[in-house]
Design an enzyme around this catalytic site. Structure first.
Site, PDB file in Angstrom:
ATOM      1  N   GLU A   1      -2.084   3.205   7.212  1.00  0.00           N
ATOM      2  CA  GLU A   1      -2.321   3.210   5.756  1.00  0.00           C
ATOM      3  C   GLU A   1      -2.948   4.550   5.360  1.00  0.00           C
ATOM      4  O   GLU A   1      -2.610   5.125   4.332  1.00  0.00           O
ATOM      5  CB  GLU A   1      -3.259   2.065   5.368  1.00  0.00           C
ATOM      6  CG  GLU A   1      -3.548   2.032   3.874  1.00  0.00           C
ATOM      7  CD  GLU A   1      -4.376   0.826   3.436  1.00  0.00           C
ATOM      8  OE1 GLU A   1      -4.135  -0.293   3.960  1.00  0.00           O
ATOM      9  OE2 GLU A   1      -5.264   1.012   2.595  1.00  0.00           O
TER      10      GLU A   1
ATOM     11  N   ARG B   1       0.825  -1.216   0.000  1.00  0.00           N
ATOM     12  CA  ARG B   1       0.000   0.000   0.000  1.00  0.00           C
ATOM     13  C   ARG B   1       0.865   1.275   0.000  1.00  0.00           C
ATOM     14  O   ARG B   1       0.609   2.231   0.743  1.00  0.00           O
ATOM     15  CB  ARG B   1      -0.970   0.008   1.193  1.00  0.00           C
ATOM     16  CG  ARG B   1      -1.880  -1.181   1.234  1.00  0.00           C
ATOM     17  CD  ARG B   1      -2.855  -1.281   0.060  1.00  0.00           C
ATOM     18  NE  ARG B   1      -3.374  -2.632  -0.057  1.00  0.00           N
ATOM     19  CZ  ARG B   1      -2.967  -3.506  -0.979  1.00  0.00           C
ATOM     20  NH1 ARG B   1      -2.075  -3.172  -1.905  1.00  0.00           N
ATOM     21  NH2 ARG B   1      -3.450  -4.717  -1.029  1.00  0.00           N
TER      22      ARG B   1
ATOM     23  N   SER C   1      -9.361   0.567   5.517  1.00  0.00           N
ATOM     24  CA  SER C   1      -8.397   0.135   6.543  1.00  0.00           C
ATOM     25  C   SER C   1      -7.614   1.322   7.086  1.00  0.00           C
ATOM     26  O   SER C   1      -7.104   2.132   6.318  1.00  0.00           O
ATOM     27  CB  SER C   1      -7.398  -0.859   5.958  1.00  0.00           C
ATOM     28  OG  SER C   1      -8.076  -2.017   5.562  1.00  0.00           O
TER      29      SER C   1
HETATM   30  C1  LIG Z   1     -14.865   1.564   1.649  1.00  0.00           C
HETATM   31  C2  LIG Z   1     -13.394   1.568   1.315  1.00  0.00           C
HETATM   32  C3  LIG Z   1     -12.768   0.375   0.955  1.00  0.00           C
HETATM   33  C4  LIG Z   1     -11.421   0.372   0.611  1.00  0.00           C
HETATM   34  N1  LIG Z   1     -10.833  -0.811   0.258  1.00  0.00           N
HETATM   35  C5  LIG Z   1      -9.555  -0.814  -0.143  1.00  0.00           C
HETATM   36  C6  LIG Z   1      -8.932  -2.039  -0.573  1.00  0.00           C
HETATM   37  O1  LIG Z   1      -9.533  -3.104  -0.599  1.00  0.00           O
HETATM   38  N2  LIG Z   1      -7.642  -1.984  -0.962  1.00  0.00           N
HETATM   39  C7  LIG Z   1      -6.935  -0.819  -0.975  1.00  0.00           C
HETATM   40  O2  LIG Z   1      -5.759  -0.824  -1.366  1.00  0.00           O
HETATM   41  N3  LIG Z   1      -7.487   0.348  -0.538  1.00  0.00           N
HETATM   42  C8  LIG Z   1      -8.769   0.370  -0.147  1.00  0.00           C
HETATM   43  N4  LIG Z   1      -9.332   1.540   0.290  1.00  0.00           N
HETATM   44  C9  LIG Z   1      -8.513   2.763   0.353  1.00  0.00           C
HETATM   45  C10 LIG Z   1      -8.611   3.636  -0.937  1.00  0.00           C
HETATM   46  O3  LIG Z   1      -9.764   3.294  -1.661  1.00  0.00           O
HETATM   47  C11 LIG Z   1      -7.392   3.448  -1.819  1.00  0.00           C
HETATM   48  O4  LIG Z   1      -6.203   3.761  -1.147  1.00  0.00           O
HETATM   49  C12 LIG Z   1      -7.474   4.315  -3.083  1.00  0.00           C
HETATM   50  O5  LIG Z   1      -6.515   3.890  -3.996  1.00  0.00           O
HETATM   51  C13 LIG Z   1      -7.280   5.811  -2.796  1.00  0.00           C
HETATM   52  O6  LIG Z   1      -7.510   6.503  -4.009  1.00  0.00           O
HETATM   53  P1  LIG Z   1      -8.009   8.015  -3.976  1.00  0.00           P
HETATM   54  O7  LIG Z   1      -8.085   8.497  -5.375  1.00  0.00           O
HETATM   55  O8  LIG Z   1      -9.231   8.132  -3.173  1.00  0.00           O
HETATM   56  O9  LIG Z   1      -6.772   8.714  -3.262  1.00  0.00           O
HETATM   57  P2  LIG Z   1      -6.815   9.827  -2.118  1.00  0.00           P
HETATM   58  O10 LIG Z   1      -7.359   9.218  -0.873  1.00  0.00           O
HETATM   59  O11 LIG Z   1      -7.468  11.054  -2.625  1.00  0.00           O
HETATM   60  O12 LIG Z   1      -5.259  10.095  -1.937  1.00  0.00           O
HETATM   61  C14 LIG Z   1      -4.398   9.082  -1.441  1.00  0.00           C
HETATM   62  C15 LIG Z   1      -2.949   9.503  -1.733  1.00  0.00           C
HETATM   63  O13 LIG Z   1      -2.743   9.477  -3.147  1.00  0.00           O
HETATM   64  C16 LIG Z   1      -2.207  10.717  -3.595  1.00  0.00           C
HETATM   65  N5  LIG Z   1      -2.729  10.970  -4.948  1.00  0.00           N
HETATM   66  C17 LIG Z   1      -4.025  11.025  -5.336  1.00  0.00           C
HETATM   67  N6  LIG Z   1      -4.102  11.258  -6.659  1.00  0.00           N
HETATM   68  C18 LIG Z   1      -2.834  11.371  -7.109  1.00  0.00           C
HETATM   69  C19 LIG Z   1      -2.246  11.623  -8.392  1.00  0.00           C
HETATM   70  N7  LIG Z   1      -2.981  11.847  -9.487  1.00  0.00           N
HETATM   71  N8  LIG Z   1      -0.891  11.662  -8.486  1.00  0.00           N
HETATM   72  C20 LIG Z   1      -0.136  11.447  -7.387  1.00  0.00           C
HETATM   73  N9  LIG Z   1      -0.611  11.208  -6.158  1.00  0.00           N
HETATM   74  C21 LIG Z   1      -1.946  11.162  -6.022  1.00  0.00           C
HETATM   75  C22 LIG Z   1      -2.716  11.748  -2.583  1.00  0.00           C
HETATM   76  O14 LIG Z   1      -1.876  12.893  -2.553  1.00  0.00           O
HETATM   77  C23 LIG Z   1      -2.637  10.941  -1.294  1.00  0.00           C
HETATM   78  O15 LIG Z   1      -1.318  10.944  -0.785  1.00  0.00           O
HETATM   79  C24 LIG Z   1     -10.675   1.577   0.644  1.00  0.00           C
HETATM   80  C25 LIG Z   1     -11.314   2.776   1.017  1.00  0.00           C
HETATM   81  C26 LIG Z   1     -12.649   2.773   1.337  1.00  0.00           C
HETATM   82  C27 LIG Z   1     -13.328   4.078   1.688  1.00  0.00           C
END
Ligand SMILES: Cc1cc2nc3c(=O)[nH]c(=O)nc-3n(C[C@H](O)[C@H](O)[C@H](O)COP(=O)(O)OP(=O)(O)OC[C@H]3O[C@@H](n4cnc5c(N)ncnc54)[C@H](O)[C@@H]3O)c2cc1C
Length: 304
Positions: free
Chosen positions: A292, A168, A221
Site C-alpha cells: 500500500e 486503496r 498499513s
Molecule cells: C497513522 C496512520 C494511519 C493511517 N490510516 C489509514 C487508514 O485507516 N486508511 C487509509 O486508507 N490510509 C491510512 N493511512 C495512510 C494515509 O494516511 C493515506 O493513504 C492518505 O490518504 C495519504 O494522504 P497524503 O496526503 O499523506 O498522501 P501522500 O502520502 O503524500 O501521497 C500518497 C500518494 O498520493 C499522491 N498525491 C498526493 N497528493 C496528490 C494530489 N494533490 N494529486 C494527485 N496525487 C496526489 C502522491 O503522489 C502519492 O502517490 C494511514 C497513515 C498513517 C500514518
C-alpha cells in the site's frame, strides 16, 4: 524569481511522516495555480522531473537524492467551501482530510467519520482511495475533481466513474496528474445530526488508538489486505514479523502490518523489513501481498 521560492537540497525526511529519506533537489509549497504552471514550465525547461506529495503519510522517500522538484499544495489549495444548498462540499487538494472530516461532522453529516481519522491531504486521499474497513472510503462520497495534467498543462474535470477507484488505489496512481480541488456529496439535510456525527468520530478515534501503535513515525498499513477473510497483519504476524528490527526500523510489536521509525531508521531499513515480510508470507502461504505504501519517487517514475 520562481527559483527563490524553492528550497534547495531540502531534507526529504521532513516531508514524510515516517521521517526517513534523502535530500530533495528542489522543494516548493505551491500557493496558487499561476505558481504551479510556472513550476511545471521550469521543470520542462530544465528537464527536471517533478513529483506531487500530499502530507507524506503514505510514502517512503528514497534514501538517494531526489533529483527533481517535489511540490506540495498550500495557499488556495487548502480552501473549503459549501454549495449554496449545502448538498456538496468542495475542498482543495492540499486540505487536511482530518480538518474536512471534523468540519463535516460539525455540520451534522453522518458517514464521513473515516475522513476525520485518516492523516493526509484531500489530494492524497483521493489518489489512495483512503478509507477504513467499516466506515467508508473516498469513492463513496467523491463526485468530481479538477485535475491538472502537467503534460498538456490543461485542467480536466473527472467524475467518480473515471477515477478507477479500487482497494486503496485510483487511476491517479498511474499518472503524474495533480488534484487541485474536489467535491464530495453530503448527507441529506434532514438526516444530519451533529452530536451523533461527533460521537462517531470520537468512537472511531478511540477504537483506533487502542489498536494502533503509539509511535507516530509510520505510514500506517504497509500492505493492502488480500482478498479473503484474513488481513495482511494476520499473515505477517503468523510468519513472525512482529517486533522484528533492522537498523532503526521495527515492525510494530502491536501490529505486524505497521513499521515504525525508532529514531534513526533509513528508508532502506524499512524496505528490508517490507521485503522479508512479503517473502515470508509468500513462502508460507503462497500469498503475494501488495504494497500500500508508495515508494517515492520510484513508484511515481514508473507512471506515464
Ligand atoms: C497513522 C496512520 C494511519 C493511517 N490510516 C489509514 C487508514 O485507516 N486508511 C487509509 O486508507 N490510509 C491510512 N493511512 C495512510 C494515509 O494516511 C493515506 O493513504 C492518505 O490518504 C495519504 O494522504 P497524503 O496526503 O499523506 O498522501 P501522500 O502520502 O503524500 O501521497 C500518497 C500518494 O498520493 C499522491 N498525491 C498526493 N497528493 C496528490 C494530489 N494533490 N494529486 C494527485 N496525487 C496526489 C502522491 O503522489 C502519492 O502517490 C494511514 C497513515 C498513517 C500514518
Amino acid at each position: 524569481m520562481l527559483i527563490t521560492r524553492f528550497k534547495k537540497k531540502f531534507p526529504g525526511k521532513k516531508l514524510s511522516r515516517i521521517g526517513t529519506g534523502g535530500d530533495i533537489l528542489y522543494y516548493a509549497m505551491v500557493p496558487s495555480l499561476i505558481f504551479l504552471r510556472n513550476v511545471i514550465k521550469f521543470s520542462h525547461d530544465q528537464k527536471l522531473p517533478f513529483y506531487i506529495l500530499g502530507a507524506g503519510s503514505n510514502v517512503l522517500l528514497s534514501d538517494e537524492r531526489v533529483n527533481g522538484i517535489v511540490l506540495k499544495l498550500g495557499g488556495i489549495f487548502k480552501a473549503i467551501s459549501f454549495s449554496n444548498d449545502l448538498s456538496h462540499v468542495s475542498a482543495g487538494g492540499g486540505t487536511s482530510l482530518i480538518k474536512l472530516g471534523n468540519l463535516l461532522a460539525e455540520h451534522g453529516n453522518l458517514g464521513y467519520s473515516y475522513m476525520a481519522v485518516i492523516p493526509g491531504s484531500v489530494g492524497g486521499a483521493i489518489a489512495m482511495n483512503a478509507g477504513t474497513t467499516n466506515e467508508g472510503e473516498i469513492k463513496d462520497h467523491f463526485v468530481t475533481a479538477q485535475v491538472f495534467d502537467p503534460l498538456t498543462e490543461k485542467i480536466n474535470e473527472y467524475g467518480n466513474g473515471e477515477m478507477n477507484f479500487s482497494n486503496r488505489s485510483s487511476s491517479l496512481l498511474k499518472t503524474t496528474n495533480i488534484v487541485l480541488q474536489a467535491s464530495f456529496r453530503l448527507s441529506p439535510v434532514e438526516k444530519r445530526n451533529k452530536e451523533l456525527a461527533i460521537q462517531k468520530i470520537k468512537e472511531l478515534r478511540s477504537s483506533r488508538q487502542a489498536k494502533q501503535p503509539k509511535n507516530p513515525k509510520t505510514f500506517g498499513s504497509t500492505f493492502k489486505n488480500p482478498k479473503g477473510q484474513k488481513t495482511a497483519g494476520w499473515y505477517l504476524e503468523k510468519v513472525g514479523m512482529k517486533g522484528m528490527r533492522i537498523g532503526g526500523a521495527m515492525v510494530a510489536p502491536e501490529h505486524a502490518n505497521w513499521i515504525v521509525n525508532e529514531g534513526n531508521a533509513t528508508s532502506n531499513d524499512v524496505k528490508s523489513l517490507i521485503e522479508i515480510g512479503k517473502n515470508r508470507v509468500y513462502e508460507e502461504f503462497g500469498i503475494r501481498l501488495q504494497r500500500e505504501v508508495i515508494f517515492f519517487p520510484e513508484d511515481i517514475e514508473e507512471r506515464v
